[in-house]
Design a protein around this motif. Sequence first.
Motif, PDB file in Angstrom:
ATOM      1  N   HIS A  52       0.844  -1.181   0.000  1.00 42.51           N
ATOM      2  CA  HIS A  52       0.000   0.000   0.000  1.00 42.51           C
ATOM      3  C   HIS A  52       0.884   1.237   0.000  1.00 42.51           C
ATOM      4  O   HIS A  52       1.721   1.412   0.867  1.00 42.51           O
ATOM      5  CB  HIS A  52      -0.925   0.000   1.230  1.00 42.51           C
ATOM      6  CG  HIS A  52      -1.949  -1.086   1.157  1.00 42.51           C
ATOM      7  ND1 HIS A  52      -3.227  -0.868   0.718  1.00 42.51           N
ATOM      8  CD2 HIS A  52      -1.864  -2.396   1.426  1.00 42.51           C
ATOM      9  CE1 HIS A  52      -3.877  -2.023   0.731  1.00 42.51           C
ATOM     10  NE2 HIS A  52      -3.075  -2.970   1.166  1.00 42.51           N
ATOM     11  N   GLN A  53       0.681   2.034  -0.994  1.00 42.99           N
ATOM     12  CA  GLN A  53       1.483   3.246  -1.136  1.00 42.99           C
ATOM     13  C   GLN A  53       0.657   4.439  -0.700  1.00 42.99           C
ATOM     14  O   GLN A  53      -0.436   4.666  -1.215  1.00 42.99           O
ATOM     15  CB  GLN A  53       1.903   3.384  -2.607  1.00 42.99           C
ATOM     16  CG  GLN A  53       2.619   4.663  -2.936  1.00 42.99           C
ATOM     17  CD  GLN A  53       4.017   4.712  -2.336  1.00 42.99           C
ATOM     18  OE1 GLN A  53       4.821   3.809  -2.542  1.00 42.99           O
ATOM     19  NE2 GLN A  53       4.299   5.763  -1.591  1.00 42.99           N
ATOM     20  N   ARG A  54       1.194   5.153   0.245  1.00 43.16           N
ATOM     21  CA  ARG A  54       0.524   6.398   0.631  1.00 43.16           C
ATOM     22  C   ARG A  54       0.914   7.521  -0.323  1.00 43.16           C
ATOM     23  O   ARG A  54       1.996   7.498  -0.899  1.00 43.16           O
ATOM     24  CB  ARG A  54       0.931   6.800   2.053  1.00 43.16           C
ATOM     25  CG  ARG A  54       0.018   6.185   3.104  1.00 43.16           C
ATOM     26  CD  ARG A  54       0.307   6.768   4.458  1.00 43.16           C
ATOM     27  NE  ARG A  54       1.583   6.269   4.978  1.00 43.16           N
ATOM     28  CZ  ARG A  54       2.178   6.746   6.063  1.00 43.16           C
ATOM     29  NH1 ARG A  54       1.632   7.734   6.739  1.00 43.16           N
ATOM     30  NH2 ARG A  54       3.298   6.242   6.489  1.00 43.16           N
ATOM     31  N   ALA A  65      -1.454   7.663  -4.264  1.00 43.12           N
ATOM     32  CA  ALA A  65      -1.726   6.595  -3.318  1.00 43.12           C
ATOM     33  C   ALA A  65      -2.361   5.423  -4.073  1.00 43.12           C
ATOM     34  O   ALA A  65      -3.033   5.618  -5.078  1.00 43.12           O
ATOM     35  CB  ALA A  65      -2.671   7.083  -2.234  1.00 43.12           C
ATOM     36  N   GLY A  66      -2.129   4.244  -3.579  1.00 44.07           N
ATOM     37  CA  GLY A  66      -2.720   3.083  -4.229  1.00 44.07           C
ATOM     38  C   GLY A  66      -2.011   1.818  -3.816  1.00 44.07           C
ATOM     39  O   GLY A  66      -1.176   1.831  -2.909  1.00 44.07           O
TER      40      GLY A  66
END
Length: 114
Positions: A52-54, A65-66
């Motif tokens: 999970h990328q902030r 994000a994604g």
Amino acid sequence: MAKIKKGDTVEVISGDARFSDQPGRGVRGTVQWVTPKSDRVVVSGINVVKKHQRAVRAGRTQVQAGIIEFEAPIHISNVMLVCPRCDERTRVGYTWLEDGRKVRLCKQCGEIID
Ligand SMILES: [Zn+2]
């Protein structure tokens, strides 16, 4: 000499549940790269992890994000080379060509795998 090289087809022999969704057979994939110490390999479609990328802002660069999916390296002891001739996973042997070059050998059928 490395037993596994980039571009090889390998079968995952780990008992990890993530690798055994095909009953009775390990999952196969192509080696994308081998780590410099050659004890880990990244195999296409194997050990895909989601991260999970902030959203990050660094200067003018905006990272969305994604969820990022990527293949995590797995230990080389968890894969076996698949012989291109007999299509079996095999132990790797070595032999020398007439010109002195050392090559890999399928221990099942004797095929030379360069
Ligand atoms: Zn073979």
